[in-house]
Design a protein around this motif. Structure first.
Motif, PDB file in Angstrom:
ATOM      1  N   ALA A   5      -0.392  -4.621   6.661  1.00  0.00           N
ATOM      2  CA  ALA A   5      -0.794  -3.277   6.236  1.00  0.00           C
ATOM      3  C   ALA A   5      -2.096  -3.342   5.444  1.00  0.00           C
ATOM      4  CB  ALA A   5       0.304  -2.631   5.404  1.00  0.00           C
ATOM      5  N   THR A   6      -2.255  -4.363   4.625  1.00  0.00           N
ATOM      6  CA  THR A   6      -3.481  -4.517   3.851  1.00  0.00           C
ATOM      7  C   THR A   6      -4.664  -4.725   4.794  1.00  0.00           C
ATOM      8  OG1 THR A   6      -2.198  -5.490   2.055  1.00  0.00           O
ATOM      9  CG2 THR A   6      -4.555  -5.827   1.973  1.00  0.00           C
ATOM     10  N   ARG A 101      -6.112  -4.544  -1.780  1.00  0.00           N
ATOM     11  CA  ARG A 101      -4.945  -4.975  -2.538  1.00  0.00           C
ATOM     12  C   ARG A 101      -3.913  -3.856  -2.564  1.00  0.00           C
ATOM     13  NH1 ARG A 101      -5.369  -2.321  -7.379  1.00  0.00           N
ATOM     14  NH2 ARG A 101      -7.476  -1.880  -8.070  1.00  0.00           N
ATOM     15  N   LYS A 102      -2.681  -4.279  -2.593  1.00  0.00           N
ATOM     16  CA  LYS A 102      -1.564  -3.342  -2.661  1.00  0.00           C
ATOM     17  C   LYS A 102      -1.568  -2.676  -4.031  1.00  0.00           C
ATOM     18  CE  LYS A 102       3.427  -3.474  -2.726  1.00  0.00           C
ATOM     19  NZ  LYS A 102       4.626  -4.253  -2.580  1.00  0.00           N
ATOM     20  N   GLU A 103      -1.490  -1.368  -4.055  1.00  0.00           N
ATOM     21  CA  GLU A 103      -1.453  -0.607  -5.305  1.00  0.00           C
ATOM     22  C   GLU A 103      -0.006  -0.289  -5.683  1.00  0.00           C
ATOM     23  OE1 GLU A 103      -3.454   1.453  -8.464  1.00  0.00           O
ATOM     24  OE2 GLU A 103      -4.107  -0.044  -7.041  1.00  0.00           O
ATOM     25  N   ASN A 104       0.792   0.118  -4.688  1.00  0.00           N
ATOM     26  CA  ASN A 104       2.220   0.409  -4.864  1.00  0.00           C
ATOM     27  C   ASN A 104       2.861   0.360  -3.477  1.00  0.00           C
ATOM     28  OD1 ASN A 104       1.722   2.957  -3.629  1.00  0.00           O
ATOM     29  ND2 ASN A 104       1.118   3.807  -5.615  1.00  0.00           N
ATOM     30  N   TRP A 128     -11.578   2.796  -1.959  1.00  0.00           N
ATOM     31  CA  TRP A 128     -10.847   3.798  -1.184  1.00  0.00           C
ATOM     32  C   TRP A 128      -9.361   3.633  -1.458  1.00  0.00           C
ATOM     33  CZ3 TRP A 128     -14.235   6.575   1.999  1.00  0.00           C
ATOM     34  CH2 TRP A 128     -15.487   5.992   2.196  1.00  0.00           C
ATOM     35  N   ARG A 129      -8.698   4.677  -1.912  1.00  0.00           N
ATOM     36  CA  ARG A 129      -7.240   4.640  -2.026  1.00  0.00           C
ATOM     37  C   ARG A 129      -6.704   5.165  -0.697  1.00  0.00           C
ATOM     38  NH1 ARG A 129      -3.572   4.318  -6.148  1.00  0.00           N
ATOM     39  NH2 ARG A 129      -5.214   4.613  -7.689  1.00  0.00           N
ATOM     40  N   VAL A 130      -6.058   4.251   0.020  1.00  0.00           N
ATOM     41  CA  VAL A 130      -5.567   4.539   1.366  1.00  0.00           C
ATOM     42  C   VAL A 130      -4.044   4.560   1.321  1.00  0.00           C
ATOM     43  CG1 VAL A 130      -5.491   3.666   3.736  1.00  0.00           C
ATOM     44  CG2 VAL A 130      -7.582   3.411   2.388  1.00  0.00           C
TER      45      VAL A 130
END
Length: 190
Positions: A5-6, A101-104, A128-130
């Motif tokens: 996913a990242t 990087r994974k944020e949540n 970018w928050r995706v």
């Protein structure tokens, strides 16, 4: 959020940037055609309903369904106006995806640099928050040089509503007459 996913989020941002570069760099397109292409890119790559609700903040819950529907249309038009004007002076800049990087559980933060081959100097960092949503990716925030566009818009909208005595219709008028686009364009151009 898995490593796949990242990587998928990085590929999504790179692909979106390439689509933008393809039409921004096409001299055969009129400004109106570029704006139409930009609207298509926004609709396919950004979660505009989520961004719009976030930007309205607590006033979303106190708005009527008709106000919410009109606001979402006006919000999209404002974003298209601001950013199609902003990118109207595109001169061959490139976006280089650096990391993710994974944020949540649902969000991935993709870091990129905008590099201008025509100028030396420092690249501009854009994050970018995706969000991974329904098996696809959508942008829910853009952070330019450390400043969140969604938070900035939320603050701007709240101040317009507060100056109007807490009435969401004051913001709708502000969006209808293009004043919000003018303010946002000035801010984005700095």
């Amino acid at each position: 959020v898995s490593a796949d996913a990242t990587q998928g989020a990085k590929d999504f941002i790179q692909g979106m940037a390439q689509r933008g570069i393809d039409f921004l760099g096409n001299d055969k397109l009129s400004p109106e055609q570029r704006k139409a292409e930009f609207r298509k890119l926004l609709r396919s790559s950004y979660d505009l309903p989520t961004i719009g609700r976030f930007a309205l903040g607590t006033y979303w819950r106190t708005s009527s369904p008709n106000q919410q529907a009109e606001y979402q249309k006006l919000f999209e038009n404002m974003v298209v106006d601001v950013y199609s004007r902003r990118f109207g002076d595109y001169k061959g800049q490139n976006l280089e995806v650096k990391s993710a990087r994974k944020e949540n559980d649902t969000d991935i933060f993709v870091t990129s640099d905008i590099v201008d081959p025509n100028k030396g100097g420092e690249p501009v960092q854009v994050d970018w928050r995706v969000r991974n949503k329904n098996g696809g990716y959508k942008v829910i925030d853009v952070v330019v040089a450390g400043v969140s566009m969604a938070l900035t818009q939320r603050s701007d909208f709240a101040s317009v509503i507060q100056r109007g005595g807490g009435d969401v219709n004051v913001l709708l008028d502000h969006l209808r007459n293009g004043k919000a686009s003018e303010q946002a364009t000035k801010r984005v151009s700095q």
